[in-house]
Design a protein around this motif. Sequence first.
Motif, PDB file in Angstrom:
ATOM      1  N   ALA A  57       0.391  -1.108  -0.050  1.00  0.00           N
ATOM      2  CA  ALA A  57       0.103  -0.092  -0.346  1.00  0.00           C
ATOM      3  C   ALA A  57       0.755   1.106  -0.424  1.00  0.00           C
ATOM      4  CB  ALA A  57      -1.097  -0.116   1.291  1.00  0.00           C
ATOM      5  N   GLU A  63      -1.559  -1.752  -9.649  1.00  0.00           N
ATOM      6  CA  GLU A  63      -1.826  -3.352  -9.853  1.00  0.00           C
ATOM      7  C   GLU A  63      -1.105  -3.365 -10.421  1.00  0.00           C
ATOM      8  OE1 GLU A  63      -3.228  -4.696  -7.521  1.00  0.00           O
ATOM      9  OE2 GLU A  63      -3.261  -6.796  -8.096  1.00  0.00           O
TER      10      GLU A  63
ATOM     11  N   THR B  26      -4.959  -1.595   4.623  1.00  0.00           N
ATOM     12  CA  THR B  26      -4.694  -0.596   4.763  1.00  0.00           C
ATOM     13  C   THR B  26      -4.869   0.132   5.182  1.00  0.00           C
ATOM     14  OG1 THR B  26      -4.039  -2.204   2.813  1.00  0.00           O
ATOM     15  CG2 THR B  26      -4.200  -0.039   1.867  1.00  0.00           C
ATOM     16  N   GLU B  40      -8.819   1.529  -5.725  1.00  0.00           N
ATOM     17  CA  GLU B  40      -8.435   1.421  -7.197  1.00  0.00           C
ATOM     18  C   GLU B  40      -9.377  -0.239  -7.566  1.00  0.00           C
ATOM     19  OE1 GLU B  40      -5.844   3.351 -10.326  1.00  0.00           O
ATOM     20  OE2 GLU B  40      -5.428   2.089  -9.968  1.00  0.00           O
ATOM     21  N   ARG B 183      -0.912   9.850  -7.153  1.00  0.00           N
ATOM     22  CA  ARG B 183      -0.535   8.392  -6.645  1.00  0.00           C
ATOM     23  C   ARG B 183       0.126   8.710  -5.539  1.00  0.00           C
ATOM     24  NH1 ARG B 183      -2.500   3.914  -9.446  1.00  0.00           N
ATOM     25  NH2 ARG B 183      -3.980   4.907 -11.380  1.00  0.00           N
ATOM     26  N   LEU B 187      -2.421   6.021  -0.207  1.00  0.00           N
ATOM     27  CA  LEU B 187      -1.694   5.003  -0.137  1.00  0.00           C
ATOM     28  C   LEU B 187      -2.108   4.089  -0.826  1.00  0.00           C
ATOM     29  CD1 LEU B 187      -1.767   3.827   3.710  1.00  0.00           C
ATOM     30  CD2 LEU B 187       0.075   4.432   2.868  1.00  0.00           C
ATOM     31  N   PHE B 188      -2.153   3.138  -1.360  1.00  0.00           N
ATOM     32  CA  PHE B 188      -3.014   2.347  -2.279  1.00  0.00           C
ATOM     33  C   PHE B 188      -3.184   1.603  -2.254  1.00  0.00           C
ATOM     34  CE2 PHE B 188      -2.305  -0.324  -6.561  1.00  0.00           C
ATOM     35  CZ  PHE B 188      -3.545   0.001  -7.099  1.00  0.00           C
ATOM     36  N   HIS B 190      -5.776  -1.880  -3.987  1.00  0.00           N
ATOM     37  CA  HIS B 190      -6.502  -2.970  -5.321  1.00  0.00           C
ATOM     38  C   HIS B 190      -7.277  -3.685  -4.361  1.00  0.00           C
ATOM     39  CE1 HIS B 190      -7.485  -4.836  -8.598  1.00  0.00           C
ATOM     40  NE2 HIS B 190      -7.441  -4.147  -9.478  1.00  0.00           N
TER      41      HIS B 190
END
Lengths: 456, 285
Positions: A57, A63, B26, B40, B183, B187-188, B190
């Motif tokens: 994260a 992805e 997350t 996402e 981005r 924090l990303f 998926h």
Amino acid sequence: MNSPATEAGVAERLTGLVGTLRAHGVRIGTGETLDAAQALQALGLTDRERLREGLAATLLHGEAQRRVFDSVFDVYFPSRVGAPDAQPPADREALRERLAAALAANDEAMMGQLAVEAVNGFGGYGSSPGSDGWSSYQTLDRLRPQTLLARVRDDVRAQADGAGFTDRLLEDEIRRRIDVFRGQVASEARRRVAERRGRDEIARRAVPPPLDRVDFLFARREQLTEVRRVVQPLARKLATRLAARRRRAARGTIDLRRTLRGSLSTGGVPMRPVLRRRRPVRPELVLLCDMSGSVSGFSDFTMLLVQALHDQFSKVRVFAFVNRIDEVTRLVVHGAADPEGLGARIRSEAVLTDWHDSSDYGVAFGEFAERYADAVGSRTTVFVLGDARTNFRDPNLPAVRLMSERARRVYWLNPERRSLWGTGDSATAAYAELVDIHECRNLHQLSALIARLLPV
Amino acid sequence: MFTSVDDVSVRLAETGYLASPAVATTVFLADRLGKPLLVEGPAGVGKTELAKAVAQVAGAQLVRLQCYEGVDESRALYEWNHAKQLLRISAGRDETWDETRTDIFSEEFLLSRPLLTAIRGDDPKVLLIDETDKADVEVEGLLLEVLSDFQVTVPELGTITATNRPFVVLTSNASRELSEALRRRCLFLHIGFPEEELERRIVRLKVPALDEVLTESVVRVVGALRAMDLRKVPSVAETIDWARTLLALGADTLDEAVVRDSLGVLLKHQDDILKAAAKLDLGAV
């Protein structure tokens, strides 16, 4: 913003992980590394999967980078150290037995445990330090998990009384579980090798190759999907390169004859070079694509790529074949919207096969010469895409000779590695006497070839 | 807001949102590090639901900014209420210009839009910026400022800084690549399709009346459809719809006829339906 609680060793691991990810082309700034360190501190080291998610994260931005990350993470934060403690006798049958049970129960933890034992028992090779190691290929080759399919299926059927509707899904489900197990074996072998050779080296080398080096013939479905996604950006890049070549070519080369004749007036000293004039021709492109079996992934992709480049040419025609040939230009034009289903649509809407399903280059070329002779003229460049495996049928060399005489150029792109050409039923050697054959195993080679070979 | 990752899972589950380990971890980190969360994933896996669930858990007000093509500062940040300002000017005829001017640019005439609303006030807030990829690139620039410092500058009023930082969730369907700068600040996360086990629990939670064996079959069929090469694979939302449909049809087991008749709930394209029917041996559709 430093994180004193993370020990030096962990900090080192983290920076090593970040360095390796950067080497694999993931862009990570110092800020993200600090975030990752904070995440490490907040999550602790007790739960490995949480740590994995936490680092993903904070470090990743998409992805697409996840696959590389997972492999690298396994090397830097291994699930265990050294060989398994309890050394079971390396008995292949017993292990297969337990694997069958785990697959039937879909018990991923147990499968992981078995992967550890399997690599320990069957994956080791070599004896002298420096040349020994652990191989997932060897492990899987000895264990042959794919041959358990029928047995596991019958076991599950026997347990779940009677065949319901979902019974028909069972085989594919078990196949997916076996794939999971293969992945577990691969990552375990990587971990063992990493202990031997040093983390940094293994993480840089043994992690699955980036997209443009993936072999078309061995690419898995999801890899092909990813590859297809780069069609548009790649086409844009290639178009720029083609335009540059065209500009260069338009300047032309020195016409020696006329330069020398002109030099007579200056006493034989060539004062004014005369450039050869180029007749403007609009190049035409014809693609002949083998759509059989594993080659079709490669063919699909190349079709889409050439279609995306269509505005560079006066005309692009695409033909597909297995053992009959049919024009699919229209399907490819529409296919740009839905690249995923292109192959399936071509196979369902075009007549590609006769009474059998295996490819026959000879018959297909013969039919092409007969039905579409007008497609090939002096301005046409023909690309043939396929592995030239004719299933021991007649390669029909006269038809290819005729085509190469009529066309401006004929190129053949073969997705097989060069060392396999001419082995078994491959007719590459025979065709190579008539046309230029190029090895085209991955995206990298393909884009280099396209940029070099496409007519301008 | 949360004490541990387990705390996140448990409290989200209480609101009816079953979080995968990745989601729980997350969310915990986003809260702990005070960073926005960029989510996402394919449509219908619960990206928006996640923000709602977090708001409910935190007892916070959910402020939602729905992005679309052409959304601009006056829709996202703030706007002056011109009509009211005019009324105010015409009402106070006998006062001096200076008095009027300072008066009409006060809080009373400010229309607060989602981004400003989320920053002002002392009560906890969850800011949901939905479908960020639909907005134009300029809006991203605006978001950068707001999300990195949590402050907004209104020229007539001065800079407003958040006293209580909101929990920010941005969602995206990746119809456009978001800029690297945005981005980097997030924090990303998926969210993909859930594991079989988790999806079973989700269906059981949302459609409790459905038989347990049937629930399992439903999830397995959906899993098989997702493995196929379809134009649009079914998402969690479709799984739940299908489970409800089967309940309404009164089916107690799956068979060819039931699946054939209700496949339209799961798949939205005719080609997909034909292809799936062929692969599942359903006979003619």
